[in-house]
Structure formats: C-alpha cells, structure tokens
Design a protein around this motif. Structure first.
Motif, PDB file in Angstrom:
ATOM      1  N   ALA A 229       0.858  -1.188   0.000  1.00 22.16           N
ATOM      2  CA  ALA A 229       0.000   0.000   0.000  1.00 22.16           C
ATOM      3  C   ALA A 229       0.889   1.231   0.000  1.00 22.16           C
ATOM      4  N   ALA A 230       0.828   1.994  -1.075  1.00 20.71           N
ATOM      5  CA  ALA A 230       1.643   3.198  -1.217  1.00 20.71           C
ATOM      6  C   ALA A 230       0.973   4.107  -2.245  1.00 20.71           C
ATOM      7  N   SER A 231       1.493   5.301  -2.363  1.00 22.68           N
ATOM      8  CA  SER A 231       0.950   6.200  -3.376  1.00 22.68           C
ATOM      9  C   SER A 231       1.294   5.651  -4.760  1.00 22.68           C
ATOM     10  N   LEU A 232       0.588   6.139  -5.761  1.00 22.56           N
ATOM     11  CA  LEU A 232       0.802   5.655  -7.120  1.00 22.56           C
ATOM     12  C   LEU A 232       2.209   5.993  -7.611  1.00 22.56           C
ATOM     13  N   SER A 233       2.715   7.162  -7.270  1.00 19.49           N
ATOM     14  CA  SER A 233       4.067   7.528  -7.702  1.00 19.49           C
ATOM     15  C   SER A 233       5.123   6.654  -7.019  1.00 19.49           C
ATOM     16  N   ALA A 234       4.914   6.309  -5.749  1.00 19.78           N
ATOM     17  CA  ALA A 234       5.856   5.419  -5.060  1.00 19.78           C
ATOM     18  C   ALA A 234       5.805   4.020  -5.665  1.00 19.78           C
ATOM     19  N   LEU A 235       4.603   3.571  -6.012  1.00 17.17           N
ATOM     20  CA  LEU A 235       4.457   2.265  -6.655  1.00 17.17           C
ATOM     21  C   LEU A 235       5.179   2.250  -8.001  1.00 17.17           C
ATOM     22  N   LYS A 236       5.026   3.298  -8.773  1.00 18.77           N
ATOM     23  CA  LYS A 236       5.698   3.371 -10.076  1.00 18.77           C
ATOM     24  C   LYS A 236       7.208   3.325  -9.916  1.00 18.77           C
ATOM     25  N   ARG A 237       7.748   4.036  -8.927  1.00 17.28           N
ATOM     26  CA  ARG A 237       9.202   4.006  -8.689  1.00 17.28           C
ATOM     27  C   ARG A 237       9.668   2.609  -8.313  1.00 17.28           C
ATOM     28  N   GLN A 238       8.902   1.938  -7.463  1.00 11.81           N
ATOM     29  CA  GLN A 238       9.280   0.592  -7.038  1.00 11.81           C
ATOM     30  C   GLN A 238       9.215  -0.392  -8.201  1.00 11.81           C
ATOM     31  N   VAL A 239       8.169  -0.308  -9.012  1.00 12.55           N
ATOM     32  CA  VAL A 239       8.035  -1.192 -10.174  1.00 12.55           C
ATOM     33  C   VAL A 239       9.170  -0.936 -11.149  1.00 12.55           C
ATOM     34  N   ARG A 240       9.501   0.324 -11.396  1.00 13.25           N
ATOM     35  CA  ARG A 240      10.569   0.652 -12.334  1.00 13.25           C
ATOM     36  C   ARG A 240      11.911   0.124 -11.845  1.00 13.25           C
ATOM     37  N   ALA A 241      12.181   0.265 -10.566  1.00 10.54           N
ATOM     38  CA  ALA A 241      13.450  -0.232 -10.016  1.00 10.54           C
ATOM     39  C   ALA A 241      13.548  -1.745 -10.168  1.00 10.54           C
ATOM     40  N   GLU A 242      12.464  -2.445  -9.869  1.00  3.87           N
ATOM     41  CA  GLU A 242      12.490  -3.899  -9.990  1.00  3.87           C
ATOM     42  C   GLU A 242      12.584  -4.336 -11.453  1.00  3.87           C
ATOM     43  N   ALA A 243      11.859  -3.651 -12.336  1.00  2.00           N
ATOM     44  CA  ALA A 243      11.909  -3.984 -13.761  1.00  2.00           C
ATOM     45  C   ALA A 243      13.311  -3.757 -14.312  1.00  2.00           C
ATOM     46  N   ASP A 244      13.938  -2.645 -13.951  1.00  2.00           N
ATOM     47  CA  ASP A 244      15.292  -2.372 -14.428  1.00  2.00           C
ATOM     48  C   ASP A 244      16.267  -3.430 -13.923  1.00  2.00           C
ATOM     49  N   ALA A 245      16.124  -3.847 -12.674  1.00  2.00           N
ATOM     50  CA  ALA A 245      17.021  -4.868 -12.115  1.00  2.00           C
ATOM     51  C   ALA A 245      16.834  -6.200 -12.840  1.00  2.00           C
ATOM     52  N   LEU A 246      15.585  -6.584 -13.094  1.00  2.00           N
ATOM     53  CA  LEU A 246      15.332  -7.856 -13.787  1.00  2.00           C
ATOM     54  C   LEU A 246      15.834  -7.810 -15.225  1.00  2.00           C
ATOM     55  N   LEU A 247      15.586  -6.711 -15.917  1.00  2.46           N
ATOM     56  CA  LEU A 247      16.028  -6.600 -17.312  1.00  2.46           C
ATOM     57  C   LEU A 247      17.550  -6.548 -17.400  1.00  2.46           C
ATOM     58  N   ALA A 248      18.213  -5.947 -16.420  1.00  2.88           N
ATOM     59  CA  ALA A 248      19.674  -5.907 -16.405  1.00  2.88           C
ATOM     60  C   ALA A 248      20.249  -7.308 -16.248  1.00  2.88           C
ATOM     61  N   ARG A 249      19.580  -8.153 -15.455  1.00  2.00           N
ATOM     62  CA  ARG A 249      20.045  -9.536 -15.298  1.00  2.00           C
ATOM     63  C   ARG A 249      19.856 -10.351 -16.565  1.00  2.00           C
TER      64      ARG A 249
END
Length: 88
Positions: free
Chosen positions: A65-85
């Motif tokens: 449970a977080a604001s939409l902007s915080a959720l977007k930042r978290q999703v982007r960080a995880e997506a970038d980490a997965l794509l980098a791997r």
C-alpha cells in the motif's frame, strides 16, 4: 513482485513483451494500468540490449500500500534490475 519467464527453446525474432497483472494482486484498474505502463517503458528502453524471444512479466505478489508515484518508482526499479540480469 515479479517473475520473468522467457523462451524455453530457440528464440526467433526480436525481443517481445508479455504482461500478466491479475486483479487478484492489483484489484484497482488504475494500479494495474500504471504497473503495465511502467513495465512497457522499461522494456522499450532496453529492447535492443535484450536477447531475442518473448519475455513475460508476471505479478506474483500484491504491491504494498503506497501512493501511485511510489508504486511506479518501485516497479521501475524492480523492472530495471530484472532486465539488467537478462541482458547480456
């Protein structure tokens, strides 16, 4: 939050993206659409560096449970980490 699966056999063609964001884990349409939009953008920016074949992102846990902007930042960080791997 995500699991990424790829082709099991030899891949043909450029990298393509598939998204599975179920209502069970993200009940609000606004949340599901924001997650998909962020994943598409992260994929678009790294598409040339990714190996050929299909990549499917599947949301497997309910986002915190977080604001939409915080959720977007978290999703982007995880997506970038997965794509980098995945990228060679």
């Amino acid at each position: 939050m995500f699991v990424v699966s790829g082709p099991r056999g030899p891949a043909e063609g450029p990298a393509r993206l598939g998204l599975v964001v179920p209502k069970r884990h993200a009940p609000l349409a606004v949340t599901r659409n924001a997650i998909k939009r962020v994943l598409r953008e992260a994929f678009r920016l790294r598409r040339d560096a990714l190996p050929d074949g299909d990549l499917v992102f599947r949301l497997v846990n309910r986002p915190p449970a977080a604001s939409l902007s915080a959720l977007k930042r978290q999703v982007r960080a995880e997506a970038d980490a997965l794509l980098a791997r995945i990228a060679p």
